[in-house]
Motif scaffolding. Sequence first.
Motif, short mmCIF file in Angstrom:
data_model
loop_
_atom_site.label_atom_id
_atom_site.label_comp_id
_atom_site.label_asym_id
_atom_site.label_seq_id
_atom_site.Cartn_x
_atom_site.Cartn_y
_atom_site.Cartn_z
N ARG A 102 0.85 -1.20 0.00
CA ARG A 102 0.00 0.00 0.00
C ARG A 102 0.88 1.25 0.00
O ARG A 102 0.61 2.23 -0.70
CB ARG A 102 -0.92 0.01 1.21
N LYS A 103 1.93 1.19 0.83
CA LYS A 103 2.83 2.36 0.87
C LYS A 103 3.51 2.54 -0.48
O LYS A 103 3.68 3.66 -0.95
CB LYS A 103 3.88 2.17 1.97
N ALA A 104 3.87 1.41 -1.11
CA ALA A 104 4.59 1.48 -2.39
C ALA A 104 3.72 2.09 -3.48
O ALA A 104 4.22 2.79 -4.37
CB ALA A 104 5.06 0.09 -2.80
N ILE A 105 2.42 1.82 -3.44
CA ILE A 105 1.58 2.36 -4.52
C ILE A 105 1.03 3.74 -4.17
O ILE A 105 0.25 4.32 -4.92
CB ILE A 105 0.43 1.41 -4.91
N GLY A 106 1.44 4.28 -3.01
CA GLY A 106 1.14 5.68 -2.74
C GLY A 106 0.20 5.97 -1.59
O GLY A 106 -0.23 7.10 -1.41
N PHE A 107 -0.16 4.96 -0.82
CA PHE A 107 -0.98 5.22 0.38
C PHE A 107 -0.12 5.96 1.41
O PHE A 107 1.03 5.61 1.61
CB PHE A 107 -1.41 3.89 1.00
N GLU A 140 4.38 13.46 0.92
CA GLU A 140 4.51 14.19 -0.35
C GLU A 140 5.08 13.30 -1.43
O GLU A 140 4.66 13.33 -2.59
CB GLU A 140 5.38 15.44 -0.15
N VAL A 141 6.04 12.46 -1.04
CA VAL A 141 6.63 11.54 -2.01
C VAL A 141 5.58 10.51 -2.43
O VAL A 141 5.48 10.14 -3.60
CB VAL A 141 7.89 10.84 -1.42
N SER A 142 4.77 10.07 -1.44
CA SER A 142 3.70 9.11 -1.73
C SER A 142 2.75 9.68 -2.78
O SER A 142 2.29 8.96 -3.68
CB SER A 142 2.90 8.79 -0.47
N GLU A 143 2.46 10.96 -2.66
CA GLU A 143 1.55 11.63 -3.58
C GLU A 143 2.11 11.59 -5.01
O GLU A 143 1.38 11.31 -5.96
CB GLU A 143 1.35 13.08 -3.10
N ILE A 144 3.41 11.84 -5.12
CA ILE A 144 4.06 11.81 -6.44
C ILE A 144 4.05 10.38 -6.99
O ILE A 144 3.74 10.12 -8.14
CB ILE A 144 5.51 12.36 -6.35
N ARG A 145 4.39 9.43 -6.07
CA ARG A 145 4.50 8.04 -6.49
C ARG A 145 3.16 7.49 -6.99
O ARG A 145 3.09 6.80 -8.00
CB ARG A 145 5.03 7.21 -5.32
N LYS A 146 2.09 7.81 -6.25
CA LYS A 146 0.81 7.19 -6.62
C LYS A 146 0.31 7.68 -7.98
O LYS A 146 -0.42 6.98 -8.66
CB LYS A 146 -0.23 7.41 -5.52
N LYS A 147 0.77 8.85 -8.39
CA LYS A 147 0.29 9.38 -9.68
C LYS A 147 1.25 9.09 -10.83
O LYS A 147 0.83 8.93 -11.97
CB LYS A 147 0.10 10.90 -9.57
N ASN A 148 2.55 9.03 -10.51
CA ASN A 148 3.52 9.04 -11.61
C ASN A 148 4.49 7.87 -11.67
O ASN A 148 5.24 7.75 -12.62
CB ASN A 148 4.36 10.34 -11.53
N ILE A 149 4.52 7.08 -10.63
CA ILE A 149 5.51 5.99 -10.63
C ILE A 149 4.83 4.65 -10.36
O ILE A 149 4.08 4.50 -9.40
CB ILE A 149 6.62 6.23 -9.57
N GLY A 150 5.08 3.69 -11.23
CA GLY A 150 4.58 2.33 -11.01
C GLY A 150 5.74 1.43 -10.69
O GLY A 150 6.81 1.53 -11.29
N GLY A 171 11.51 6.95 -4.32
CA GLY A 171 11.24 7.74 -3.12
C GLY A 171 10.99 6.86 -1.90
O GLY A 171 10.39 7.29 -0.92
N LEU A 172 11.42 5.60 -1.97
CA LEU A 172 11.20 4.68 -0.85
C LEU A 172 12.36 4.71 0.14
O LEU A 172 12.27 4.17 1.24
CB LEU A 172 11.00 3.25 -1.38
N GLU A 173 13.43 5.30 -0.25
CA GLU A 173 14.58 5.54 0.64
C GLU A 173 15.03 6.97 0.40
O GLU A 173 14.77 7.54 -0.66
CB GLU A 173 15.74 4.60 0.30
N ALA A 185 8.18 0.42 2.61
CA ALA A 185 7.87 -0.13 1.29
C ALA A 185 9.13 -0.72 0.66
O ALA A 185 9.06 -1.67 -0.13
CB ALA A 185 7.30 0.97 0.40
N SER A 186 10.28 -0.18 1.04
CA SER A 186 11.54 -0.68 0.46
C SER A 186 11.80 -2.14 0.84
O SER A 186 12.60 -2.82 0.20
CB SER A 186 12.70 0.21 0.90
N ASN A 187 11.13 -2.62 1.90
CA ASN A 187 11.29 -4.03 2.28
C ASN A 187 10.85 -4.96 1.15
O ASN A 187 11.29 -6.10 1.09
CB ASN A 187 10.45 -4.34 3.52
N LEU A 188 9.96 -4.45 0.30
CA LEU A 188 9.46 -5.29 -0.80
C LEU A 188 10.57 -5.65 -1.77
O LEU A 188 10.54 -6.69 -2.42
CB LEU A 188 8.34 -4.55 -1.55
N PHE A 189 11.57 -4.79 -1.86
CA PHE A 189 12.70 -5.07 -2.75
C PHE A 189 13.64 -6.10 -2.13
O PHE A 189 14.30 -6.86 -2.80
CB PHE A 189 13.48 -3.79 -3.05
N ARG A 190 13.72 -6.04 -0.80
CA ARG A 190 14.67 -6.92 -0.08
C ARG A 190 14.05 -8.27 0.26
O ARG A 190 14.75 -9.17 0.66
CB ARG A 190 15.11 -6.25 1.22
#
Lengths: 844, 221
Positions: free
Chosen positions: A300-305, B79-89, B56-58, A388-393
């Motif tokens: 959820r965090k990774a997709i922007g929650f 703020e990073v989450s906001e950018i990620r949810k719209k622009n980064i998959g 933006g995860l680290e 969310a970075s844990n998903l990579f590890r």
Amino acid sequence: MEKLNNPSEFSLILKYALKDLSRNYHKISSIIVTLFISLFILSAIFTIEDSLKKELNDNAKALLGGDLEIDYNRNPANLDLVNQVKEFATVSQMIEFSTMLSTTGREKNKSLFTRIKTVDEKYPLYGNVVYEPIGAYERMQKEPYSILINESLSKTLNIKINEKVKVQDQNFTVIGIIKSVPDVSGFVAFGDWALAGKQTLEILKLNGIGSFLNYEYKVKFNEKDKTEEIEQRIEEIFKNDQKVKLRYPENSASGIKRIINNFSQFLSLVSISAMLIAGIGVANTLLSFINQNNMSIAVRKAIGFYSGNIKKLYYLQLFILLFIITVVAYGSSFLIVPIVDKYLSDGLGLNVYPVFSLLNFLKIFLVGLLVLVIFSIPTISSIDQVKASNLFRNVFQNLQFYYSKRSVVLSFVLLSILILLFTIGSEQPSYSLGYFAAFFICLIVFFLLSKLIIIFLKKFKSSPIISLKVSIKNITQTKSITPITVMSLGLGVTLLLTLALVGTNFQREIAKSIPDIAPDYFFVGIQKGEREKFEQGILNMDPNASIEIVPMVSSGIVKINGIDPNTYIKPDNDSYWVIGSERRSSWAENVPEDNLILEGEWWDLSKPDQLQISLDAKVAKDFNILLGDIFTLNVYGREIEGKVVNFREVDYRDLSINFAMLFNPRFAKKIPHEYLATAKFNSNKFDETEMLEIMPSLSMIKIADYLSKVTDVLNKVFIAVTLISAITIVIGLIVISSAIMVQGKVKEYQNLVFKILGFSKKQIIFSSLIEFVIIFKSVILIAVFFAVIGSKFIMENIFELVWMFDFKILIYLGLSIGFVTLVLILLTNLKYLNPKVYPLIRNQ
Amino acid sequence: MSTLLKLKKINLKYKTGKDSINVLKNIDLNIKKKETVSVVGESGSGKTSLIMLIGGLEKPNSGKIIFRNQEITGLSEDEVSEIRKKNIGIIFQSFYLIPNYTAVENVALTLELNNFKNPEKEAKILLDRFGLKHRFNNLPSQLSGGEQQRVAIARAIAMKPELILADEPTGNLDTENSIMIANILFRYVKEEGSSLIMVTHDTKLADKAKRKIKIKDGKIK
């Protein structure tokens, strides 16, 4: 793709909260069960309390017996004034008295001290008398020498309908059995009593103070009249009559209401204890649940929650869950009301019905919410730790409770609100606060105990027994459930042991007073000229009987230093009974043996014409009375002023003759009086019926009978209270078993490794057993310590009784709880004893 | 083509007890719009750390990351989450579908988060496009590895992000599924004009990208 114009973040979170909850509720079943049980208990208490109060309020007039009651207490009424009321309202006369009621015509007749209520044909003004057979009540009004007895009396003396009974020297026919009367608020609800027509008073020619005659007039207003106006009119009529007290429906059943309030306060505290113990389980299960969802949170965090929104998602799930549980728990509590109704309609003639109260529902929900939030703050805050970075590890760290300064302050504030909610408005706020303080001290001590056990066992490494090594490892491992087990079990056991110790001490205190100090009988109604006849009658049956006879006069305190005490002394004052109605007083030449003078001097013999009063020191303290204060007493309609000259220490619990007020004999002897006597027998030759043959108007109260009735009632109350309190143990056990299940996967894996290494099932079970013994032994020792302190405090400071250590009850209860806990632990562990090898070693 | 992403003198250190490891050292990197880049290198070289920083995860210890002309290194997590949810998959090696959500629900989650009307309908269109029409209402546990990764790709591209980050997207798949996933991914990027940064050990897959970056000991070679 089309986008929403003004999307609501909340509706999105709500949607996912509902979706997640509908799919995951089974994973948090222990939260659901523990919350439901504790909320159900709380709901049941609130619902029963409300239903009872509503019944009492709705039937306030029936309980009082009218729109207004003119209470003359022990004084014959001023009939001129009563007749004035009869001119504009309906008045029903009711005179109660106590006397002996005996069976007749049997080989061995029995007698019982009975309260008899004589009523006129207008009774009852409100409500109904329930009786059998049909027509018996009407017959009682018309036929002299007829009487209706209550079920208790019928059972105790085994009296059947149409049987003859003797009241004083007259024979009456029992023409029916009464099930209930409406005006229980001012009348005897339990025990032995009877109903008779008003003609009975003339038949018996009652006038002695020993008969405990009580004069009451119930008034019913005409429907068209305005209540306030009529009340004012009646007040005006009786304004100069010092002997009368006017009572209104809102004051009816104040005693019952007080009992309900006290009882519900105590039970509410028990249920909140259960909720707080459940809270420990909630925190643990929730942490495990969040750990299971670690990956989903990271996704959820990774997709922007936002992290905050994820936390809101979990809080909202708990909120929804709590709402559903509260609805079900509150709804289910209505099922309890018919059971209470059955008991109350049999005992008191009250019929209670479930009453929905939005306020109660919100209160229950708020309590649940506070507990849930307090215990989930450190758990849900741990979501911040998920990266969310844990998903990579492909590595997910185990989350731990997270305490930030903000969350600690918030928890403290919420806890304070919870405590205030149960303290403010309760019958005894200081007791509630004390209870919470004790609860949290115990909680902290049990938590520290668990840490101490872990620290101690960590140092204890070299053991030759492999099962012991494993159990020590289980207790001391990082994610050990030791703290949860110790806290939840410890709190429940402490509460139960404390109540058990209070109960046994109470019973022992009552029981021990019978043979040691108390006389066998109290005798009232000995007229001035009957003293010798009485003594002779007793001594003829038992020459070695020890008899104590004292004069007795009925008097009421009208004023203290010129002011009516009822205007400033409230009914909740411990000594209110002294001014509440007329009291029997006596006189003595010398200081009674067991009454120490604490302040002042015994009688001033130089002032024989002045009334001097010796007062119970506790009453003096409660009323703020000083030596030299002046009491205005009403003695048989005459007002006499007396000076308080000393304070005595009076212990009513010794059940010997004790009076709150003693007078100087030189003055008091002039007052018309009768005698009160006690007798202690050295043989079984005393026969109540034979004594009544000699003195028909004599009333006898057998102490043992009364104490056994009191003990019986107290026993039932303590059993009920202990059973309800056992709910804390049940919650504690659910918390423990859920904690074991939370650890299930680890346990299963551990057992698999043991299996591979060649461990037998016996060794695994044995290690669980050792683990249990180590923890339970420590818990029970501390619980006993707290129970001893708690019960000692309650007995000595609240009940002011002697406390004694009862080893037997502690062993009995301790072993029972231990056995149940052990069985539960073994049963919960059982399913992890046979792990399937393949899925685990292939990490499936 | 204009620049989508710019990394300036990026340094990343991980602390292990008292010691710290320099994972990325002075990384400078520019990614243009619609560009496909593969990142290769030995295990532990810093490939995954690089895309974690880009996503933006680290947060780097020093340096700047500029995405769509906005510096994201100083932004808050939300703020990073906001950018990620719209622009980064983001596509992961282990798929990471939410286990108790169906295929449709997993994809719809991203759309719903971005306030789309009929997110489930849109999710179904996407899944249909990836040949998963018959798997709409299946839970991840009922899907094969290849199917799970296709759902994961659908979830990552649902928002038509300008940048797709893929960490070993075929790492957990057999050859047949790997080829299929690679084709889907590159076809999509081409059709929709997204940029792709893909970490992989698979040389064939790496060769499909227009640019190949090799990382060794935390430095771009």
